[in-house]
Write a protein that holds these residues in place. Sequence first.
Motif, PDB file in Angstrom:
ATOM      1  N   THR A 158       0.849  -1.182   0.000  1.00 27.58           N
ATOM      2  CA  THR A 158       0.000   0.000   0.000  1.00 27.58           C
ATOM      3  C   THR A 158       0.893   1.242   0.000  1.00 27.58           C
ATOM      4  O   THR A 158       2.091   1.153   0.317  1.00 27.58           O
ATOM      5  CB  THR A 158      -0.893   0.025   1.244  1.00 27.58           C
ATOM      6  OG1 THR A 158      -0.058   0.160   2.405  1.00 27.58           O
ATOM      7  CG2 THR A 158      -1.717  -1.263   1.351  1.00 27.58           C
ATOM      8  N   PRO A 159       0.350   2.409  -0.333  1.00 31.84           N
ATOM      9  CA  PRO A 159       1.171   3.620  -0.246  1.00 31.84           C
ATOM     10  C   PRO A 159       1.787   3.831   1.131  1.00 31.84           C
ATOM     11  O   PRO A 159       2.940   4.268   1.244  1.00 31.84           O
ATOM     12  CB  PRO A 159       0.177   4.728  -0.605  1.00 31.84           C
ATOM     13  CG  PRO A 159      -0.819   4.055  -1.508  1.00 31.84           C
ATOM     14  CD  PRO A 159      -0.967   2.670  -0.962  1.00 31.84           C
ATOM     15  N   GLY A 160       1.026   3.489   2.194  1.00 35.27           N
ATOM     16  CA  GLY A 160       1.574   3.632   3.541  1.00 35.27           C
ATOM     17  C   GLY A 160       2.730   2.679   3.789  1.00 35.27           C
ATOM     18  O   GLY A 160       3.757   3.073   4.365  1.00 35.27           O
ATOM     19  N   GLU A 161       2.578   1.429   3.382  1.00 33.22           N
ATOM     20  CA  GLU A 161       3.661   0.453   3.531  1.00 33.22           C
ATOM     21  C   GLU A 161       4.875   0.864   2.718  1.00 33.22           C
ATOM     22  O   GLU A 161       6.018   0.687   3.154  1.00 33.22           O
ATOM     23  CB  GLU A 161       3.174  -0.933   3.096  1.00 33.22           C
ATOM     24  CG  GLU A 161       2.152  -1.558   4.020  1.00 33.22           C
ATOM     25  CD  GLU A 161       1.542  -2.819   3.442  1.00 33.22           C
ATOM     26  OE1 GLU A 161       1.155  -3.699   4.226  1.00 33.22           O
ATOM     27  OE2 GLU A 161       1.440  -2.916   2.194  1.00 33.22           O
ATOM     28  N   ARG A 162       4.615   1.412   1.562  1.00 33.91           N
ATOM     29  CA  ARG A 162       5.716   1.838   0.686  1.00 33.91           C
ATOM     30  C   ARG A 162       6.524   2.954   1.357  1.00 33.91           C
ATOM     31  O   ARG A 162       7.753   2.957   1.334  1.00 33.91           O
ATOM     32  CB  ARG A 162       5.140   2.294  -0.653  1.00 33.91           C
ATOM     33  CG  ARG A 162       6.129   2.972  -1.581  1.00 33.91           C
ATOM     34  CD  ARG A 162       6.679   2.029  -2.621  1.00 33.91           C
ATOM     35  NE  ARG A 162       7.639   2.728  -3.436  1.00 33.91           N
ATOM     36  CZ  ARG A 162       8.931   2.852  -3.143  1.00 33.91           C
ATOM     37  NH1 ARG A 162       9.416   2.331  -2.040  1.00 33.91           N
ATOM     38  NH2 ARG A 162       9.742   3.498  -3.930  1.00 33.91           N
ATOM     39  N   ARG A 163       5.820   3.922   1.957  1.00 34.13           N
ATOM     40  CA  ARG A 163       6.520   5.025   2.624  1.00 34.13           C
ATOM     41  C   ARG A 163       7.307   4.519   3.839  1.00 34.13           C
ATOM     42  O   ARG A 163       8.406   4.989   4.121  1.00 34.13           O
ATOM     43  CB  ARG A 163       5.509   6.093   3.061  1.00 34.13           C
ATOM     44  CG  ARG A 163       4.942   6.932   1.942  1.00 34.13           C
ATOM     45  CD  ARG A 163       4.176   8.138   2.484  1.00 34.13           C
ATOM     46  NE  ARG A 163       3.016   7.712   3.278  1.00 34.13           N
ATOM     47  CZ  ARG A 163       1.809   7.512   2.769  1.00 34.13           C
ATOM     48  NH1 ARG A 163       1.593   7.689   1.466  1.00 34.13           N
ATOM     49  NH2 ARG A 163       0.808   7.142   3.552  1.00 34.13           N
ATOM     50  N   GLU A 164       6.750   3.551   4.527  1.00 31.66           N
ATOM     51  CA  GLU A 164       7.378   3.074   5.762  1.00 31.66           C
ATOM     52  C   GLU A 164       8.562   2.155   5.512  1.00 31.66           C
ATOM     53  O   GLU A 164       9.592   2.241   6.193  1.00 31.66           O
ATOM     54  CB  GLU A 164       6.337   2.342   6.607  1.00 31.66           C
ATOM     55  CG  GLU A 164       6.866   1.852   7.944  1.00 31.66           C
ATOM     56  CD  GLU A 164       5.800   1.158   8.773  1.00 31.66           C
ATOM     57  OE1 GLU A 164       6.154   0.495   9.764  1.00 31.66           O
ATOM     58  OE2 GLU A 164       4.605   1.283   8.409  1.00 31.66           O
ATOM     59  N   THR A 165       8.439   1.262   4.524  1.00 31.82           N
ATOM     60  CA  THR A 165       9.467   0.222   4.321  1.00 31.82           C
ATOM     61  C   THR A 165      10.313   0.429   3.066  1.00 31.82           C
ATOM     62  O   THR A 165      11.393  -0.151   2.948  1.00 31.82           O
ATOM     63  CB  THR A 165       8.804  -1.157   4.214  1.00 31.82           C
ATOM     64  OG1 THR A 165       7.991  -1.205   3.016  1.00 31.82           O
ATOM     65  CG2 THR A 165       7.918  -1.432   5.422  1.00 31.82           C
ATOM     66  N   GLY A 166       9.814   1.208   2.113  1.00 32.73           N
ATOM     67  CA  GLY A 166      10.516   1.357   0.843  1.00 32.73           C
ATOM     68  C   GLY A 166      10.313   0.185  -0.092  1.00 32.73           C
ATOM     69  O   GLY A 166      10.867   0.159  -1.192  1.00 32.73           O
ATOM     70  N   ALA A 167       9.519  -0.805   0.317  1.00 31.16           N
ATOM     71  CA  ALA A 167       9.293  -2.010  -0.494  1.00 31.16           C
ATOM     72  C   ALA A 167       8.168  -1.786  -1.490  1.00 31.16           C
ATOM     73  O   ALA A 167       7.176  -1.103  -1.207  1.00 31.16           O
ATOM     74  CB  ALA A 167       8.971  -3.195   0.402  1.00 31.16           C
TER      75      ALA A 167
END
Length: 475
Positions: A448-457
């Motif tokens: 998700t966009p949130g996961e992307r911002r948090e992990t870079g994955a």
Amino acid sequence: MDWFGAESYWVSSVVFQRGLALIYLVAFLGAALQFRALIGSRGLTPVPRYLERVSFRSSPSLFHLHYSDRFFAVVAWTGAAVSAALLLGLGDGLPLWAHMVVWALLWALYLSIVNVGQVWYGFGWETLLCEVGFLAIFLGPAMMEPPLLILLALRWLLFRVEFGAGLIKIRGDPCWRDLTCLYYHHETQPMPNPLSWYSHHLPKPLHRVEVAANHVTQLVLPVLLFLPQPVAGIAAIVMIVTQLWLVASGNFSWLNVLTIVIASSAISDGLWTALLPVTPPAELEQAPLWFRVVVLLVAAVVVVLSYGPVTNMVSRRQVMNRSFDPLRLVNTYGAFGSITRRRDEIVLEGTGDAAPGADTEWFEYEFKGKPGDVTRRPPQVAPYHLRLDWLMWFAALSPSMAGPWFRPLVAKLLEGDRDTLKLLRHNPFPEQPPTHVRARLYRYRFTTPGERRETGAWWHRELIGEFLPPVSLGG
């Protein structure tokens, strides 16, 4: 208008031939760089073994006369060299007969490769390139009037590509009818590209608009190709725009680019000059009588061989991407009649431990195109075709699709086979091969966009289970 000459399509003819030469170049380069590991004498599914089972009549190919890895390389690199020469315009000044011979050479060389390529060449764009390549033989050099009958044959081909794909969708997965297929497709397509993550996260109403627009493009606009200009040309331009969107949102080898090249042949010089700063020649050479007779015969062959594709399109049991003759002259096309809702990926791992146990450390092999490392952004690969990566996607859908090539692939990794390792992005065993290799199945989804911002994955994955237990060369 003269049925054998179409002066108002001079720009289309030049653009089409340059574009086709580019795709031929990519196709021959891909064959030259990948064949040894896939279908070479020591490949995963060797050509010599295949030729023992099939006849020339059922699968025409130069390799029935002789096969060696060196000869295959000569065929592939010759095709690449001739394609590059045509792309640079070196064929424009050839006499008509020589121009036809050069394009016929490319068609014969690539058909020979496809007809021994087995599962690695079982994609619709391979057959499409063969069919387009055959018609290109009869288009003529740059300073001759392009035959209108051949241009109409190209429109008929574009009709079958688009309309066939539209029919297979509307008859297939219900998500095409309720406009929800793109809720999943950008994430589960065979090989996402750098923009697929963003495409997946577009608002759902926009996804529904995408599907509706796809139906219009594939089921309505193809009919307009046979109306007078500028209607036919405008329909082709809209198809080109749609294909460019597909290029931007996924890696589908040269399918979309080749469709664009075919569509360019339906745009008249009047539209081209309105779009680009080009000026067609004031006068073009007339086609000789013998060439007109040849064009008539080719048009008749296309009409007769269209029976199979037309029958298939109107059938409720429509199949996609099928050849009805061994020369692949007139075929049927289509894709994604069903859409997968989940993405599973096979991850190959190796270890140097003599007897793997609970504490064994496993190291992953990384492929050039398909998802693996969750932090790696999906790469842009198309129009190049990574054949092993695509087959790995099919194998993850069902073990039966791994067919005769998956276990030989594992054996090659255990051997440290150099040609096979060249198909991979990362080999975790550069010094010596692993003692054991295993395959595990993971469920992948875009972050998700949130996961992307948090992990870079770019991806999130969860282990499903074992696809192949640890094996060694001795086992």
